[in-house]
Design an enzyme around this catalytic site. Structure first.
Site, PDB file in Angstrom:
ATOM      1  N   ASP A   1       0.505  -6.664 -12.069  1.00 10.02           N
ATOM      2  CA  ASP A   1       1.022  -5.288 -12.032  1.00 10.02           C
ATOM      3  C   ASP A   1       1.326  -4.872 -13.465  1.00 10.02           C
ATOM      4  OD1 ASP A   1       2.629  -2.888 -11.516  1.00 10.02           O
ATOM      5  OD2 ASP A   1       2.813  -3.640  -9.461  1.00 10.02           O
TER       6      ASP A   1
ATOM      7  N   SER B   1      12.664   5.657  -8.072  1.00  4.90           N
ATOM      8  CA  SER B   1      12.048   6.044  -6.791  1.00  4.90           C
ATOM      9  C   SER B   1      11.347   4.880  -6.101  1.00  4.90           C
ATOM     10  CB  SER B   1      11.059   7.192  -7.004  1.00  4.90           C
ATOM     11  OG  SER B   1       9.963   6.730  -7.777  1.00  4.90           O
TER      12      SER B   1
ATOM     13  N   CYS C   1      -1.942  11.541  -3.551  1.00  8.48           N
ATOM     14  CA  CYS C   1      -1.209  10.299  -3.352  1.00  8.48           C
ATOM     15  C   CYS C   1       0.201  10.341  -3.947  1.00  8.48           C
ATOM     16  CB  CYS C   1      -1.978   9.154  -3.962  1.00  8.48           C
ATOM     17  SG  CYS C   1      -3.684   9.128  -3.422  1.00  8.48           S
TER      18      CYS C   1
ATOM     19  N   CYS D   1     -23.481  -2.564   5.855  1.00  4.63           N
ATOM     20  CA  CYS D   1     -22.385  -2.341   4.908  1.00  4.63           C
ATOM     21  C   CYS D   1     -22.898  -2.390   3.468  1.00  4.63           C
ATOM     22  CB  CYS D   1     -21.327  -3.440   5.115  1.00  4.63           C
ATOM     23  SG  CYS D   1     -20.080  -3.496   3.825  1.00  4.63           S
TER      24      CYS D   1
END
Ligand SMILES: [Zn+2]
Length: 377
Positions: free
Chosen positions: A168, A175, A296, A353
């Site tokens: 990350d 928030s 988003c 796919c």
């Protein structure tokens, strides 16, 4: 207690053991995981009646019983007498005295801390010592230390998964705290990987946290997830999900998918090691066009929802590591928090796919243009 059960000291027991007596440690599996008298066999007291015949075929075989302090072993000795064994003695003072007398001890699979910490896993035959060792050796990559990554990482750490790689590059914002329970108000502004490592090591100092403060991209996706046993998709954007999907197929790594939106969430497992498994693109063949993508950044989500979905992901990851149960391969589990319903949809592999179909061609990793701001799951 019937007077006929002989009680002997640990030193006498050792001597008789050397003379051919069988020493049986009747403590529970999790207690014995911390160590046993050398040469003893472990059969929990409750399993003694069923398990002894295999170990002692003749009723004239001398048997010795030992527990933690000498109480349970005495009862176990009575049981053995009732089963017809003629020469039974109980070790008074138990393993505690055995140790304090300095007699030889065989190291258990776990030290006392691990035996205690993981005792509720060790009690489950489906996990047990062998499973706990598997968990300890396992490496799980968590993509995102946010809403889904928080509960997943906390429970995987608690379960004793040996290495957690957290990928990350965000910092903790106020928030986030409504759902990203890995973090804390006092750590607003800190790197999420750093904040996560504090919580996870605090919960279980035995595990290793590999904090990778990077954004997952075409250039690093393989190196970030290579060498792991399971990858948990806690991504907050489509480009990352498509990259993860492609890399999991290339590296043949099981990918535990989870997503949340408002009051609903979904989970599945894509396992390229299984020929029947669908992939992420069997579900979503192509990334949505920019105009169709949800806005988003403004999409809300009920705070507990990623908690529920992230924990289902953790549960699937543990099952994959232990190779138990039925993984969620070929199934999409959808949860609706308002209706309080789970719905399972069949998710077969799509032969056409663009990711895993027979005509699919892998042309390298592609950084899809970011089609919306991170959802900040
Ligand atoms: Zn596919």
């Amino acid at each position: 207690m019937p007077a006929e059960v002989e009680q002997i000291s640990p030193a006498q027991a050792l001597e008789r053991q050397r003379g051919g007596a069988l020493l049986i440690d009747v403590r529970e599996d999790d207690e014995r995981a911390g160590g046993m008298p050398e040469g003893a066999v472990g059969i929990a007291r409750a399993a003694l009646a069923a398990g002894i015949a295999e170990r002692a075929r003749r009723h004239d075989q001398p048997l010795l019983t030992i527990c933690a302090t000498g109480h349970r072993s005495l009862q176990a000795a009575v049981t053995l007498r009732q089963l017809g064994y003629a020469h039974v003695a109980s070790v008074s003072g138990g393993f505690r005295r055995w140790q304090s007398d300095g007699l030889p001890v065989a190291a258990g699979a776990f030290d006392a801390d691990a035996a205690d910490r993981y005792s509720r896993h060790l009690l489950l035959p489906e996990v047990g010592a062998a499973g706990q060792i598997k968990l300890g050796k396992a490496r799980v990559a968590l993509i995102g230390a946010g809403g889904l990554g928080s509960p997943a990482a906390l429970y995987l750490a608690a379960a004793g998964v040996g290495t957690l790689t957290l990928v990350d590059d965000d910092k903790v914002e106020k928030s986030n705290l409504q759902r990203q329970v890995l973090h804390a108000d006092a750590r607003i502004g800190m790197l999420k990987t750093e904040s996560a490592a504090i919580s996870l090591s605090g919960l279980n100092p035995r595990i290793r946290i590999d904090a990778r403060n990077e954004r997952l991209q075409s250039g690093n996706v393989e190196s970030l997830i290579r060498g792991h046993d399971v990858v948990i998709d806690g991504a907050d954007n489509f480009p990352t999900r498509y990259l993860l999907d492609a890399a999991s197929r290339q590296l043949k790594l099981p990918l535990v998918y989870g997503a949340v939106h408002r009051f609903t969430g979904q989970v599945s497992v894509f396992d390229p090691r299984s020929p029947d498994s669908p992939c992420y693109r069997c579900l979503f063949p192509e990334p949505p066009a920019a105009e169709d993508a949800p806005n988003c950044a403004q999409a809300g989500v009920l705070g507990v929802l990623p908690g529920i979905i992230g924990l289902l992901q953790a549960s699937e990851a543990i099952k994959l590591i232990l190779d138990i149960g039925k993984p969620m391969v070929g199934r999409l589990l959808c949860f609706d928090a308002l209706a309080a319903t789970f719905r399972e949809l069949r998710l077969p592999r799509d032969p056409h796919c663009p990711g895993c179909g027979s005509a699919a061609v892998f042309a390298g990793y592609e950084d899809i243009q970011r089609i919306c701001a991170p959802e900040r799951l």
